[in-house]
Design an enzyme around this catalytic site. Structure first.
Site, PDB file in Angstrom:
ATOM      1  N   TYR A  72       0.863  -1.188   0.000  1.00 30.78           N
ATOM      2  CA  TYR A  72       0.000   0.000   0.000  1.00 30.78           C
ATOM      3  C   TYR A  72       0.889   1.223   0.000  1.00 30.78           C
ATOM      4  O   TYR A  72       1.799   1.337   0.817  1.00 30.78           O
ATOM      5  CB  TYR A  72      -0.890   0.015   1.247  1.00 30.78           C
ATOM      6  CG  TYR A  72      -1.660   1.306   1.393  1.00 30.78           C
ATOM      7  CD1 TYR A  72      -2.954   1.422   0.897  1.00 30.78           C
ATOM      8  CD2 TYR A  72      -1.074   2.434   1.983  1.00 30.78           C
ATOM      9  CE1 TYR A  72      -3.647   2.612   0.999  1.00 30.78           C
ATOM     10  CE2 TYR A  72      -1.759   3.636   2.084  1.00 30.78           C
ATOM     11  CZ  TYR A  72      -3.046   3.720   1.591  1.00 30.78           C
ATOM     12  OH  TYR A  72      -3.730   4.909   1.681  1.00 30.78           O
ATOM     13  N   GLU A  95      -3.244   7.438  -4.404  1.00 30.95           N
ATOM     14  CA  GLU A  95      -3.102   6.169  -3.691  1.00 30.95           C
ATOM     15  C   GLU A  95      -2.920   5.032  -4.691  1.00 30.95           C
ATOM     16  O   GLU A  95      -3.606   4.978  -5.708  1.00 30.95           O
ATOM     17  CB  GLU A  95      -4.366   5.923  -2.859  1.00 30.95           C
ATOM     18  CG  GLU A  95      -4.343   4.642  -2.051  1.00 30.95           C
ATOM     19  CD  GLU A  95      -5.697   4.375  -1.388  1.00 30.95           C
ATOM     20  OE1 GLU A  95      -5.907   4.841  -0.261  1.00 30.95           O
ATOM     21  OE2 GLU A  95      -6.539   3.710  -2.013  1.00 30.95           O
TER      22      GLU A  95
END
Ligand code: GDP
Ligand code: MN
Length: 385
Positions: free
Chosen positions: A106, A194
């Protein structure tokens, strides 16, 4: 402004971050040709079909499907296209080559309001819901503030690499992704970029398998990106757009009384007055200081088409703007739109108030109010008649 994955990924690619080979669905496309292209160098056949929505948690909701056989493709497309994910209609599909995933990471950059800085966030628990990781195992997320220009120093890159235990042969490409993500964040005035997951493939490549991008609403970058990709945000109310073009501050609400007011403070007070008289406004509208006939006309036109509207309350304080000018604007607007059938209550106070009243008194369409509370009361009564 929030952008769907297919646009976020194109922006990543423009910056030089590797994304999977992909195609955006269209009704006219040749699905067979797309299938052949995306599966041509895979060791096991199959593609990923991904719903395009703005909300997260799409995979869990069934919006991301692996299709192994071409014969299942059409049905999967139809199913996903018909889906609604968290109240959001699926706006399209993205087809992607199948990746051979070794690890999922992530990584994101978001504005941290407490630190007044962008921060980069990194976790080895990629692919998972990051909020869950943050609440259950916060130590598994690394957060690092960036400089104002979103620059990453070499020591920061080294710390990120160490934290994520990036293998030697991928270090350079991982550092590149971090640097480029920061550049993109800065260049597009983002509040969030992201990549979840950033994938390390079995072949040792680093690929952005999913992407999210949100621009700051006060920046023009969102509009530029939308124009570049001919993107129409499902979040944008077409009436908001029309109002913005007419230079009006318009916000749609769910009541019954249309409001046309000059000045945001007075507009808020007008909404309160309506609520106290027993009905709620169908909109917030600040026509600003000028109140020329074009604006008055555009404003009334938008209000009259707002679903749910039953009557209109025009509340003008003539400070810089002269009341008689507004009155003339109203009369001219009415000439342009003889079809307007809604009852209209007008309260004008301030500069040239008397002249304005005289002008409007000639026209039976306008119900003149003595004061703001009187006007609110009249508008509510008329809306219920
Ligand atoms: P999300 O659920 O909306 O976040 O959609 P993602 O694109 O992140 O996909 C969800 C998960 O699908 C990923 O975290 C992977 O674990 C899994 N997945 C498996 N194979 C693939 C692949 O080839 N491509 C992508 N994008 N995801 C894959
Ligand atoms: Mn994801």
């Amino acid at each position: 402004m929030r952008f769907p994955e297919y646009i976020a990924k194109q922006l990543l690619a423009q910056q030089g971050i590797t994304i999977p080979r992909s195609r955006v669905y269209s009704q006219e496309m040749d699905l067979h040709e797309m299938w052949s292209d995306l599966t041509k160098d895979g060791t096991q056949p199959g593609i990923i079909v991904k719903a395009q929505v703005l909300t997260g948690g799409r995979g869990k909701a069934g919006g991301v499907k692996l299709v192994r056989n071409e014969s299942d493709l059409k049905a999967t497309c139809d199913t996903i296209l018909a889906m609604t994910i968290k109240k959001e209609k699926v706006m399209g599909l993205l087809f992607e080559e199948l990746l051979q995933i070794d690890r999922e990471i992530y990584i994101s950059i978001a504005l941290d309001r407490k630190q007044h800085k962008p921060i980069i966030m990194l976790s080895c628990d990629g692919g998972m819901d990051i909020e869950t990781v943050a609440s259950n195992t916060p130590e598994r997320i690394m957060k690092m503030p960036l400089t104002e220009a979103s620059c990453l120093r070499n020591w920061q890159l080294r710390e990120l690499i160490a934290f994520a235990q990036i293998p030697q042969e991928c270090k350079d490409s991982f550092a590149n992704v971090c640097r480029k993500l920061a550049l993109l964040f800065h260049a597009k005035n983002c509040s969030l970029v992201e990549i979840n997951p950033l994938v390390i493939t079995k072949q040792g490549q680093i690929i952005a398998a999913d992407a999210k991008l949100v621009t700051d609403d006060n920046a023009t970058s969102g509009k530029d990106i939308a124009a570049e990709f001919a993107y129409m945000s499902p979040e944008e109310d077409p009436m908001d757009k029309e109002a913005a073009q007419a230079k009006l501050n318009f916000v749609r609400l769910d009541g019954t009384i249309g409001c046309m007011v000059n000045g945001a403070g007075l507009a808020m007070a007008t909404m309160d007055a309506l609520l106290m008289s027993g009905a709620s406004p169908v909109n917030f509208l600040d026509i600003g200081g000028g109140a020329k006939v074009e604006q008055v006309s555009a404003a009334l036109d938008i209000i009259s088409r707002t679903p749910g509207v039953k009557s209109v309350f025009i509340n003008i304080f003539g400070g810089i703007v002269r009341c008689d000018m507004v009155a003339q604007g109203l009369l001219d607007a009415l000439k342009l739109h003889p079809e307007w059938s809604l009852p209209i209550v007008v309260r004008l106070a301030g500069t040239n108030e008397t002249e304005a009243r005289k002008l409007l008194a000639q026209h039976p369409k306008f119900n003149l109010a003595a004061s703001m509370s009187d006007g609110a009361k009249k508008a509510v009564e008329l809306s219920k008649a």
